[in-house]
Design a protein around this motif. Structure first.
Motif, short mmCIF file in Angstrom:
data_model
loop_
_atom_site.label_atom_id
_atom_site.label_comp_id
_atom_site.label_asym_id
_atom_site.label_seq_id
_atom_site.Cartn_x
_atom_site.Cartn_y
_atom_site.Cartn_z
N GLY A 1 0.81 -1.22 0.00
CA GLY A 1 0.00 0.00 0.00
C GLY A 1 0.83 1.25 0.00
N PRO B 1 -6.74 -2.26 0.12
CA PRO B 1 -6.04 -1.06 0.61
C PRO B 1 -6.70 0.24 0.18
N TYR C 1 -6.16 -2.49 6.27
CA TYR C 1 -5.21 -3.21 5.42
C TYR C 1 -3.80 -3.10 6.00
N ALA C 2 -3.41 -1.90 6.41
CA ALA C 2 -2.05 -1.68 6.91
C ALA C 2 -1.76 -2.53 8.14
N PRO D 1 -7.71 1.53 4.05
CA PRO D 1 -6.25 1.51 4.18
C PRO D 1 -5.75 1.21 5.59
#
Length: 209
Positions: free
Chosen positions: A53, A69, A76-77, A73
């Motif tokens: 990402g 992402p 996802y991170a 985000p």
């Protein structure tokens, strides 16, 4: 997405102003170990940065355990471990300071595994040192100890053996092999050749451009 697939990449496109890198690149990777294999300038690091990402593709979709992402985000991170070994952004931190910060960031962090990797990579004498004072190989070992201990569902490791001594390369192969049968985690390693004694579940060939 099949239940056995951890990471689904569909039609990924990315180019720099001076050259194209990925065009309609797709993959469906299960848990375990995956090798992104390619020569210099084949796009290995760019692929990892896209999966992390850190870069945004011009087209395509990445789905990690149902998370995208672009859509979420932050979520996802939390599922991805990525540290660029060439970056100096973290150099003012000590090795132990970096590892402490990673333990807070990753909810599945394994402190016992970190202790084992510190021992295996012979890092004890370097923990108090700032990253800028470490050799290329030692700095990489700190990052990989954190990567392996993070338990992140997607763990990305770039050019793992740069600057490593032979005992550390052997330990790395053992540490990776121990993760090969995990059903809840995918480790993607980018390298220009296969590593001896690492049981890759998937190998992705990136064509040199």
């Amino acid at each position: 997405m099949s239940e056995s697939v951890v990471l689904q990449v569909e039609g990924l496109c990315f180019s720099y102003p001076e050259c194209g890198v990925l065009e309609q690149w797709s993959a469906a990777l299960p848990a375990g170990l995956a090798l992104a294999l390619g020569d210099e300038s084949s796009g290995k690091t760019t692929l990892l940065r896209l999966l992390a990402g850190e870069l945004t593709a011009q087209a395509g979709r990445i789905t990690l355990q149902g998370t995208n992402p672009g859509e979420d985000p932050k979520a996802y991170a939390q599922k991805v471990f990525w540290v660029d070994p060439r970056s100096g952004d973290l150099d003012t931190l000590t090795a132990s300071g970096l590892l402490d910060s990673l333990s807070v960031r990753y909810p599945l962090w394994d402190a016992a595994a970190l202790d084992a990797h510190i021992e295996g990579f012979a890092l004890h004498e370097h923990l108090h040192k700032p990253l800028y004072a470490l050799s290329t190989g030692t700095k990489r070992k700190v990052f990989m100890a954190g990567a392996l201990a993070s338990n992140a569902p997607l763990t990305l490791i770039d050019e793992p053996v740069g600057g490593l001594d032979k005992p550390s390369i052997r330990y790395l192969a053992q540490a990776l092999a121990s993760q090969a049968t995990r059903s809840d985690r995918l480790i993607v390693v980018a390298h220009y050749e296969t590593l001896v004694d690492v049981p890759w579940g998937s190998v992705v060939d990136l064509v040199r451009r």
